[in-house]
Write a protein that holds these residues in place. Structure first.
Motif, PDB file in Angstrom:
ATOM      1  N   GLU A  43       0.994  -1.165   0.229  1.00 28.54           N
ATOM      2  CA  GLU A  43      -0.436  -0.334   0.148  1.00 28.54           C
ATOM      3  C   GLU A  43       1.103   1.345   0.451  1.00 28.54           C
ATOM      4  OE1 GLU A  43       1.368  -0.279   3.939  1.00 28.54           O
ATOM      5  OE2 GLU A  43       1.044  -1.101   3.109  1.00 28.54           O
ATOM      6  N   LEU A  46       0.230   4.045  -3.057  1.00 29.36           N
ATOM      7  CA  LEU A  46      -0.888   4.655  -2.927  1.00 29.36           C
ATOM      8  C   LEU A  46      -1.535   5.571  -1.057  1.00 29.36           C
ATOM      9  CD1 LEU A  46      -4.193   4.624  -3.506  1.00 29.36           C
ATOM     10  CD2 LEU A  46      -4.608   2.892  -1.533  1.00 29.36           C
ATOM     11  N   TYR A  47      -0.564   5.015  -0.514  1.00 29.72           N
ATOM     12  CA  TYR A  47      -0.662   6.101   0.884  1.00 29.72           C
ATOM     13  C   TYR A  47      -0.076   7.015   0.504  1.00 29.72           C
ATOM     14  CZ  TYR A  47       0.741   7.327   5.553  1.00 29.72           C
ATOM     15  OH  TYR A  47       0.621   7.322   6.970  1.00 29.72           O
ATOM     16  N   LEU A  72      -9.069   8.774   4.383  1.00 31.68           N
ATOM     17  CA  LEU A  72      -8.322   8.270   3.260  1.00 31.68           C
ATOM     18  C   LEU A  72      -7.340   7.855   3.264  1.00 31.68           C
ATOM     19  CD1 LEU A  72     -10.498   8.445  -0.468  1.00 31.68           C
ATOM     20  CD2 LEU A  72     -11.107   6.626   1.532  1.00 31.68           C
ATOM     21  N   ALA A  73      -6.295   8.366   3.405  1.00 31.04           N
ATOM     22  CA  ALA A  73      -4.235   7.728   3.729  1.00 31.04           C
ATOM     23  C   ALA A  73      -5.104   7.365   5.797  1.00 31.04           C
ATOM     24  CB  ALA A  73      -3.763   9.311   3.693  1.00 31.04           C
ATOM     25  N   THR A  76      -5.445   3.524   5.433  1.00 27.19           N
ATOM     26  CA  THR A  76      -4.668   2.736   4.566  1.00 27.19           C
ATOM     27  C   THR A  76      -3.631   2.638   5.625  1.00 27.19           C
ATOM     28  OG1 THR A  76      -5.523   3.937   2.494  1.00 27.19           O
ATOM     29  CG2 THR A  76      -3.471   3.144   2.518  1.00 27.19           C
ATOM     30  N   ARG A  77      -3.472   3.634   6.440  1.00 31.28           N
ATOM     31  CA  ARG A  77      -2.544   3.560   7.407  1.00 31.28           C
ATOM     32  C   ARG A  77      -2.530   4.150   8.207  1.00 31.28           C
ATOM     33  NH1 ARG A  77       3.239   2.028   4.600  1.00 31.28           N
ATOM     34  NH2 ARG A  77       3.919   3.549   6.981  1.00 31.28           N
ATOM     35  N   TRP A 112     -15.864   4.019   8.640  1.00 30.53           N
ATOM     36  CA  TRP A 112     -14.829   2.827   8.690  1.00 30.53           C
ATOM     37  C   TRP A 112     -14.091   2.592  10.048  1.00 30.53           C
ATOM     38  CZ3 TRP A 112     -12.025  -0.961   7.113  1.00 30.53           C
ATOM     39  CH2 TRP A 112     -11.064  -1.600   7.607  1.00 30.53           C
TER      40      TRP A 112
END
Length: 185
Positions: A43, A46-47, A72-73, A76-77, A112
């Motif tokens: 990822e 993308l990150y 979203l970041a 992601t992480r 999320w």
């Protein structure tokens, strides 16, 4: 695709500040650095693209999109929370902070968190928990350092011409080699 987007964003951000040549140098350097092309499928690309896009859109005054990208970041992480805070502080500093601007990003992040808690029992992914346990068990390897020769060789591939034995896992030697390599250009 994500690496290409991230590199384009790096050039775009540099363009905003009138530093197109610096952006192009950074993009070329990143495109050949082993740090990004050595691990396909992870990822990281993308990150990186989400972080750069969040920062650029916040700078350009697109508050809602910036906060959604920062959320979203974060999804992601989890260390993307720093990006979310930075974008939030920038919006507050520029007096563009409003519930209307952060609402979609906050709703996405809260959705999320609720989903992760219901499905997995924790917002921290199982791989993150495994990495924490793995780090405790890893005794033979030296602790991470920003001046470690391994990190230096990944971030600056040109350093692979220096034999690792000459650095001998010595932070001072590695720091001096890093300073020299950065200062030479």
């Amino acid at each position: 695709l994500a690496i290409s987007v991230a590199l384009g964003l790096a050039v775009g951000i540099a363009w905003e500040f009138g530093l197109v040549s610096a952006g192009l140098v950074a993009a070329v350097t990143l495109s050949v650095a082993q740090l990004y092309w050595r691990w396909p499928g992870m990822e990281t690309a993308l990150y990186l693209a989400l972080i750069l896009a969040a920062i650029w859109t916040a700078y350009r005054g697109r508050s809602t999109l910036a906060f959604v990208l920062a959320a979203l970041a974060t999804i992601t992480r989890l260390d993307g929370l720093a990006v979310l805070v930075a974008v939030g502080l920038l919006l507050g500093h520029d007096r563009r902070w409003s519930w209307r601007a952060i609402g979609p990003g906050a709703a996405l992040l809260i959705s999320w968190l609720i989903t992760a808690l219901n499905l997995f029992g924790s917002p921290v992914p199982a791989s993150g928990l495994a990495k924490m346990a793995h780090d405790v068990l890893r005794i033979s390897e030296p602790p991470f350092s920003p001046l470690s020769p391994r990190l230096l060789m990944q971030a600056l591939p040109v350093t692979q011409v220096v034999p690792p034995a000459s650095l001998a896992l010595h932070p001072l030697r590695t720091g001096m080699a890093t300073g020299l390599l950065v200062a030479v250009p």
